[in-house]
Design a protein around this motif. Structure first.
Motif, mmCIF file in Angstrom:
data_model
loop_
_atom_site.group_PDB
_atom_site.id
_atom_site.type_symbol
_atom_site.label_atom_id
_atom_site.label_comp_id
_atom_site.label_asym_id
_atom_site.label_seq_id
_atom_site.Cartn_x
_atom_site.Cartn_y
_atom_site.Cartn_z
ATOM 1 N N ILE A 139 8.825 -36.621 -3.964
ATOM 2 C CA ILE A 139 8.447 -35.220 -4.078
ATOM 3 C C ILE A 139 8.960 -34.493 -2.845
ATOM 4 N N ARG A 140 9.706 -33.409 -3.091
ATOM 5 C CA ARG A 140 10.183 -32.568 -1.996
ATOM 6 C C ARG A 140 9.443 -31.238 -2.076
ATOM 7 N N LEU A 141 8.816 -30.869 -0.970
ATOM 8 C CA LEU A 141 8.061 -29.619 -0.908
ATOM 9 C C LEU A 141 8.715 -28.696 0.105
ATOM 10 N N SER A 142 8.682 -27.395 -0.184
ATOM 11 C CA SER A 142 9.147 -26.415 0.805
ATOM 12 C C SER A 142 8.276 -25.175 0.700
ATOM 13 N N GLY A 143 8.112 -24.504 1.818
ATOM 14 C CA GLY A 143 7.265 -23.309 1.865
ATOM 15 C C GLY A 143 5.953 -23.603 2.556
ATOM 16 N N ASP A 144 4.863 -23.079 1.994
ATOM 17 C CA ASP A 144 3.526 -23.251 2.558
ATOM 18 C C ASP A 144 2.659 -24.039 1.585
ATOM 19 N N LEU A 145 2.002 -25.076 2.076
ATOM 20 C CA LEU A 145 1.095 -25.895 1.260
ATOM 21 C C LEU A 145 -0.326 -25.440 1.575
ATOM 22 N N ILE A 146 -0.798 -24.414 0.798
ATOM 23 C CA ILE A 146 -2.068 -23.786 1.172
ATOM 24 C C ILE A 146 -3.081 -23.655 0.044
ATOM 25 N N GLY A 147 -2.751 -23.972 -1.178
ATOM 26 C CA GLY A 147 -3.755 -23.856 -2.232
ATOM 27 C C GLY A 147 -3.184 -23.501 -3.581
ATOM 28 N N SER A 148 -4.097 -23.150 -4.501
ATOM 29 C CA SER A 148 -3.702 -22.837 -5.885
ATOM 30 C C SER A 148 -2.797 -21.615 -5.904
ATOM 31 N N PRO A 149 -1.921 -21.507 -6.890
ATOM 32 C CA PRO A 149 -1.690 -22.447 -7.985
ATOM 33 C C PRO A 149 -0.752 -23.589 -7.622
ATOM 34 N N ASP A 150 -0.146 -23.528 -6.432
ATOM 35 C CA ASP A 150 0.839 -24.538 -6.041
ATOM 36 C C ASP A 150 0.260 -25.950 -6.004
ATOM 37 N N THR A 151 -0.925 -26.087 -5.433
ATOM 38 C CA THR A 151 -1.499 -27.433 -5.331
ATOM 39 C C THR A 151 -1.821 -27.986 -6.711
ATOM 40 N N GLN A 152 -2.260 -27.132 -7.636
ATOM 41 C CA GLN A 152 -2.529 -27.585 -9.000
ATOM 42 C C GLN A 152 -1.243 -28.045 -9.678
ATOM 43 N N GLN A 153 -0.163 -27.317 -9.439
ATOM 44 C CA GLN A 153 1.140 -27.685 -9.997
ATOM 45 C C GLN A 153 1.597 -29.038 -9.427
#
Length: 116
Positions: free
Chosen positions: A14-28
């Motif tokens: 898994i490659r992540l970029s940007g900010d890891l701060i909460g929904s909806p991104d974390t749900q995705q």
């Protein structure tokens, strides 16, 4: 946050970029991992080199993912966390819980023995 994922040799990358701060991104992110777990994937490498900022929700998601993989007899490794995620892991003492690799090749090398 941008999420890309691929499976190679039974390892979910898994490659992540940007900010890891909460929904909806974390749900995705959690949904993506759950989909791959159905493919007999037990090991995971999460590339945090492009994460600018992470908060307690983001840390919680990483802990949740680690728990998912370890409960299936697998392992999860973080790849090259950027400065802010690295500081947050140290601040929360989670740097003692997570395995960290400098790059994808090193992460795969650590995970392949775990997969055998």
């Amino acid at each position: 946050m941008t999420i890309t994922s691929s499976v190679q040799d039974g390892i979910l990358l898994i490659r992540l970029s940007g900010d890891l701060i909460g929904s909806p991104d974390t749900q995705q992110l959690l949904q993506s991992v759950n989909e791959h777990l159905g493919e007999s994937v037990t090991n995971c490498a999460v590339d945090l080199s492009e994460i600018r900022y992470i908060n307690s929700t983001g840390i919680g998601v990483l802990v949740s993912l680690l728990t998912k993989f370890r409960s299936r007899g697998g392992e999860m490794i973080l790849i090259n966390p950027a400065d802010h995620p690295k500081k947050m892991l140290a601040l929360t003492k989670l740097n003692n819980i997570f395995s960290v690799a400098p790059d994808e090749a090193a992460a795969r090398q650590q995970l392949v023995p775990a997969a055998q």
